[in-house]
Write a protein that holds these residues in place. Structure first.
Motif, short mmCIF file in Angstrom:
data_model
loop_
_atom_site.label_atom_id
_atom_site.label_comp_id
_atom_site.label_asym_id
_atom_site.label_seq_id
_atom_site.Cartn_x
_atom_site.Cartn_y
_atom_site.Cartn_z
N GLU A 117 0.83 -1.20 0.00
CA GLU A 117 0.00 0.00 0.00
C GLU A 117 0.87 1.26 0.00
O GLU A 117 1.78 1.39 0.81
CB GLU A 117 -0.91 0.00 1.23
N LYS A 118 0.60 2.13 -0.93
CA LYS A 118 1.33 3.39 -1.09
C LYS A 118 2.83 3.19 -1.34
O LYS A 118 3.63 4.09 -1.15
CB LYS A 118 1.12 4.29 0.13
N GLN A 119 3.20 1.96 -1.74
CA GLN A 119 4.60 1.61 -2.05
C GLN A 119 5.53 1.87 -0.87
O GLN A 119 6.71 2.20 -1.03
CB GLN A 119 5.07 2.35 -3.30
N GLN A 120 5.00 1.68 0.33
CA GLN A 120 5.77 1.95 1.54
C GLN A 120 6.92 0.96 1.73
O GLN A 120 7.98 1.33 2.23
CB GLN A 120 4.84 1.93 2.76
N VAL A 121 6.70 -0.31 1.36
CA VAL A 121 7.76 -1.32 1.51
C VAL A 121 8.92 -1.00 0.57
O VAL A 121 10.09 -1.02 0.98
CB VAL A 121 7.20 -2.73 1.22
N LEU A 122 8.60 -0.67 -0.67
CA LEU A 122 9.64 -0.33 -1.63
C LEU A 122 10.38 0.93 -1.20
O LEU A 122 11.62 1.01 -1.30
CB LEU A 122 9.03 -0.13 -3.02
#
Length: 325
Positions: A246-251
């Protein structure tokens, strides 16, 4: 104890620990499943409290016996110490045994792997071929005895590819993941390949489960491999962890931390996809650029997704290197 008595105890919120012939346990589980309609909607399911006991040696007291020394990890728990025990719902155990019996052939390896419950299965042949080519290319620039990190190892496929393709370089591979189920799956696969002579013993070190670079200390690696979650959507279940971000938080967190674990001149091999559209891909590239990385090489392929929506997507494997100066 009679079936109806066991059901009554479970319906009252108690836990039953069972052992014996699997056929008898299956009959009991089927009976409880049929009787669950008698329970008020919203109440905890009795079947989830029909359990078997696992000890530190991970041998279950069922007949025929089932032994799996990484069973606690595969159930999403920490490894058991001496004297520790774990209760596993019998129905979940049956499901896990069936899952571990599935063999997924990986063309890039020339052999099969297995994956535990909620762990991404190695289905996409195109993805692993792209990664293999990127690993071989980046590995050609490595010194002898180089180090590789497989971040988010899942069932271990990318780390195993690196260990085998770069064996002549004498590489050491570290495999890490946030999910105990993934760590257990990687251990199963690497141990089998070593036993069958398909992988050199001691080449792959599998860490304890941990968030991102947690537990790796100040270690630095010549190549860091990460097949990032590429679906921009919330995680609603454990099976979503490998796919949804979600929202590219991990990346974003990965790119913010990776430089501190990369050797000078080292490479990041990053996988992504356009499942969530071109804007998601553009932002992934932007996150890398903001941390001082440039794409040295891009590989891509259009693949089927095996999902109802977005049946096709383009996957990317990028070789990232730090901009010098």
């Amino acid at each position: 104890m009679k079936q109806d008595k066991i059901f009554s105890e479970l319906a009252a919120g108690n836990i039953a620990v069972v052992e014996g012939e699997r056929s008898q346990l299956d009959t009991l589980a089927d009976y409880i499943s049929r009787r669950q309609r008698d329970i008020a909607r919203g109440a905890s399911e009795p079947l989830s409290r029909l359990t078997v006991e696992v000890g530190a040696n991970s041998t279950l007291r069922v007949e025929p016996p089932y032994e799996q020394k990484h069973l606690a990890l595969l159930c999403g728990e920490s490894e058991l110490g001496e004297g520790e025990h774990l209760l596993i719902p019998y129905i979940a155990l049956k499901k896990l045994i069936t899952k571990l019996g599935e063999k997924w052939h990986v063309n890039a390896l020339g052999t099969w792997l297995t994956a535990g419950e909620d762990v991404l299965v190695p289905r996409s042949q195109e993805t692993y071929t792209l990664f293999r080519d990127a690993i071989v290319d980046a590995g050609g620039k490595l010194p002898g005895g180089a180090s590789v990190l497989d971040m988010g190892c899942g069932c271990g496929v990318l780390g195993i590819i690196a260990a085998r393709e770069l064996a002549a370089k004498g590489v050491k591979v570290t495999a890490s993941d946030v999910m105990p189920e993934a760590i257990g799956s990687t251990l199963i696969n690497t141990e089998r390949l070593v036993e069958e002579g398909l992988l050199q013993a001691g080449v792959i070190e599998v860490t304890q489960p941990g968030e991102m670079f947690e537990g790796l200390g100040d270690a630095r690696y010549d190549i860091i491999i990460f097949n990032a979650p590429w679906v921009v959507a919330p995680v609603k279940s454990r099976s979503d962890i490998a796919l949804n971000d979600e929202k590219q938080q991990v990346l974003e967190a990965f790119m913010a931390q990776v430089r501190g674990h990369l050797t000078l001149g080292g490479a990041v091999i990053l996988g992504y996809a356009d499942n969530s559209g071109d804007k998601a891909v553009a932002r992934a590239k932007e996150l890398a650029a903001n941390e001082g990385f440039c794409i040295m090489h891009e590989r891509s392929a259009r693949v089927a997704t095996h999902r109802k929506k977005n049946k096709w997507e383009r996957i990317f494997v990028w070789e990232l290197r730090q901009v010098q100066g």
